[in-house]
Design a protein around this motif. Structure first.
Motif, PDB file in Angstrom:
ATOM      1  N   GLU A 142      -6.310  -0.071  -1.270  1.00 37.05           N
ATOM      2  CA  GLU A 142      -7.148   1.130  -1.319  1.00 37.05           C
ATOM      3  C   GLU A 142      -6.298   2.392  -1.481  1.00 37.05           C
ATOM      4  O   GLU A 142      -6.732   3.374  -2.077  1.00 37.05           O
ATOM      5  CB  GLU A 142      -7.977   1.234  -0.035  1.00 37.05           C
ATOM      6  CG  GLU A 142      -8.996   0.134   0.167  1.00 37.05           C
ATOM      7  CD  GLU A 142     -10.274   0.370  -0.641  1.00 37.05           C
ATOM      8  OE1 GLU A 142     -10.415   1.485  -1.196  1.00 37.05           O
ATOM      9  OE2 GLU A 142     -11.100  -0.554  -0.698  1.00 37.05           O
ATOM     10  N   ASP A 143      -5.068   2.355  -0.944  1.00 38.45           N
ATOM     11  CA  ASP A 143      -4.190   3.529  -0.997  1.00 38.45           C
ATOM     12  C   ASP A 143      -3.807   3.924  -2.420  1.00 38.45           C
ATOM     13  O   ASP A 143      -3.342   5.046  -2.643  1.00 38.45           O
ATOM     14  CB  ASP A 143      -2.916   3.278  -0.184  1.00 38.45           C
ATOM     15  CG  ASP A 143      -3.150   3.362   1.313  1.00 38.45           C
ATOM     16  OD1 ASP A 143      -4.200   3.905   1.702  1.00 38.45           O
ATOM     17  OD2 ASP A 143      -2.298   2.895   2.084  1.00 38.45           O
ATOM     18  N   GLY A 183       0.814  -1.213   0.000  1.00 39.31           N
ATOM     19  CA  GLY A 183       0.000   0.000   0.000  1.00 39.31           C
ATOM     20  C   GLY A 183       0.844   1.258   0.000  1.00 39.31           C
ATOM     21  O   GLY A 183       0.366   2.334  -0.381  1.00 39.31           O
ATOM     22  N   PRO A 190     -10.774  -1.222  -5.945  1.00 43.33           N
ATOM     23  CA  PRO A 190     -11.180  -0.073  -5.130  1.00 43.33           C
ATOM     24  C   PRO A 190     -11.850   1.000  -5.989  1.00 43.33           C
ATOM     25  O   PRO A 190     -11.305   1.426  -7.004  1.00 43.33           O
ATOM     26  CB  PRO A 190      -9.849   0.429  -4.555  1.00 43.33           C
ATOM     27  CG  PRO A 190      -8.969  -0.775  -4.528  1.00 43.33           C
ATOM     28  CD  PRO A 190      -9.342  -1.549  -5.761  1.00 43.33           C
ATOM     29  N   LYS A 191     -13.047   1.421  -5.581  1.00 43.45           N
ATOM     30  CA  LYS A 191     -13.820   2.369  -6.392  1.00 43.45           C
ATOM     31  C   LYS A 191     -13.093   3.694  -6.595  1.00 43.45           C
ATOM     32  O   LYS A 191     -13.266   4.361  -7.612  1.00 43.45           O
ATOM     33  CB  LYS A 191     -15.185   2.605  -5.742  1.00 43.45           C
ATOM     34  CG  LYS A 191     -16.091   1.392  -5.768  1.00 43.45           C
ATOM     35  CD  LYS A 191     -17.460   1.697  -5.181  1.00 43.45           C
ATOM     36  CE  LYS A 191     -18.366   0.475  -5.226  1.00 43.45           C
ATOM     37  NZ  LYS A 191     -19.712   0.761  -4.666  1.00 43.45           N
ATOM     38  N   ALA A 232      -5.725   4.694  -4.599  1.00 44.28           N
ATOM     39  CA  ALA A 232      -6.643   5.766  -4.966  1.00 44.28           C
ATOM     40  C   ALA A 232      -6.138   7.140  -4.537  1.00 44.28           C
ATOM     41  O   ALA A 232      -6.783   8.160  -4.801  1.00 44.28           O
ATOM     42  CB  ALA A 232      -8.024   5.497  -4.381  1.00 44.28           C
TER      43      ALA A 232
END
Length: 297
Positions: free
Chosen positions: A201-202, A177, A224-225, A204
């Motif tokens: 997630e990072d 990450g 991840p959106k 993003a």
């Protein structure tokens, strides 16, 4: 006495001309590099009777070697440990050659380095753990070698890197990450490895990212959106992984810059979907448009 003085002066001038102000130490390091990478077989080799500044691929500023650029010059052998002592080096471009062995650990001492290109060689072993010490680095290219181990977390310390190319190696483990801390990153290419687990997630957080290529790995879970809405993202390739089926309801979150989205998603057919700002043809756009040409770094 006067004649002897003039003779000494002439010898000093000749010496200065021959070595172009480069120290004896740096010249010896370059000769060591030449021998270690089989200089006699190079396409364009060096004439040691001429000034260092005239040697092919060498740039000298203020008497210091600042660039060693021998892109596609038939280098072989291995990199010598002494290379890490060229402490004024800003550009090291050895891409598209036949160099093998491991990357010397002390390469991380080249604190002035802005460009490190070792792609398309035969390097083995791991990326030096202290790679994060290269705080001025802007381009890091190690694609298409035989590098293994895990992607080092220390890469996250490289705040100035814009291009990171690690595709087509043997990297395993999960994607750290910490890469989400590479705030200047514009292109990240990791395809053709064996990276597992979820996409952090990072990722993003990479607001300047325009190209993300994670295809042909072993990623699992959901995308991840936040990645879809990255403001500069234009190319996203995720095919040939084990990711969950993409939710078409998330398309509205995609950045308006996104022009290429390649995701096989367990058979989901995206060619039938109207993506408005971009069109997909899964048979024609499987490969990222990676910039591998020689650059004027």
């Amino acid at each position: 006495m006067q004649k002897r003085f003039y003779l000494v002066l002439v010898l000093i001038c000749i010496s200065t001309t021959l070595f172009a102000g480069v120290s004896k130490k740096e010249r010896e390091i370059l000769i060591d590099f030449y021998k270690s990478t089989q200089g006699e077989n190079w396409m364009i080799n060096w004439d040691f009777s001429k000034p260092v500044s005239t040697w092919h691929g060498i740039e000298v500023k203020n008497g210091k070697v600042v660039s060693l650029s021998l892109f596609n010059n038939n280098l072989g052998g291995t990199l010598p440990f002494s290379l890490g002592k060229l402490r004024h080096l800003e550009v090291l471009n050895l891409a598209f050659n036949h160099i093998g062995g491991t990357i010397p650990e002390n390469i991380v001492r080249l604190k002035e380095l802005k460009v490190l290109r070792l792609g398309k060689n035969h390097f083995t072993g791991t990326i030096p753990e202290a790679i994060g010490n290269l705080s001025n680095l802007e381009v890091l290219d190690m694609f298409d070698n035989m590098l293994s181990g895990e992607i080092p977390k220390g890469l996250g310390e490289l705040k100035k890197v814009k291009w990171l190319y690690l595709s087509n190696n043997e990297f395993r483990g999960s994607l750290p990450g910490e890469l989400g801390n590479m705030e200047s990153l514009e292109r990240l290419e990791l395809s053709g490895n064996h990276i597992k687990g979820g996409i952090p997630e990072d990722m993003a957080k990479l607001k300047n990212l325009n190209t993300l290529v994670l295809s042909e790995n072993e990623f699992t879970g959901k995308l991840p959106k936040g990645i879809l809405s990255l403001p500069q993202l234009a190319q996203l390739q995720l095919q040939h992984n084990f990711l969950d089926t993409f939710d078409l309801g998330d398309i509205h979150t995609m950045s308006e810059h996104l022009a290429l989205f390649d995701f096989d998603g367990n058979g989901q057919d995206y060619k039938k979907r109207d993506f408005k700002r971009f069109s997909l043809n899964m048979e024609e756009i499987r490969t990222a448009d990676t910039k591998f040409e020689d650059m004027d770094d």
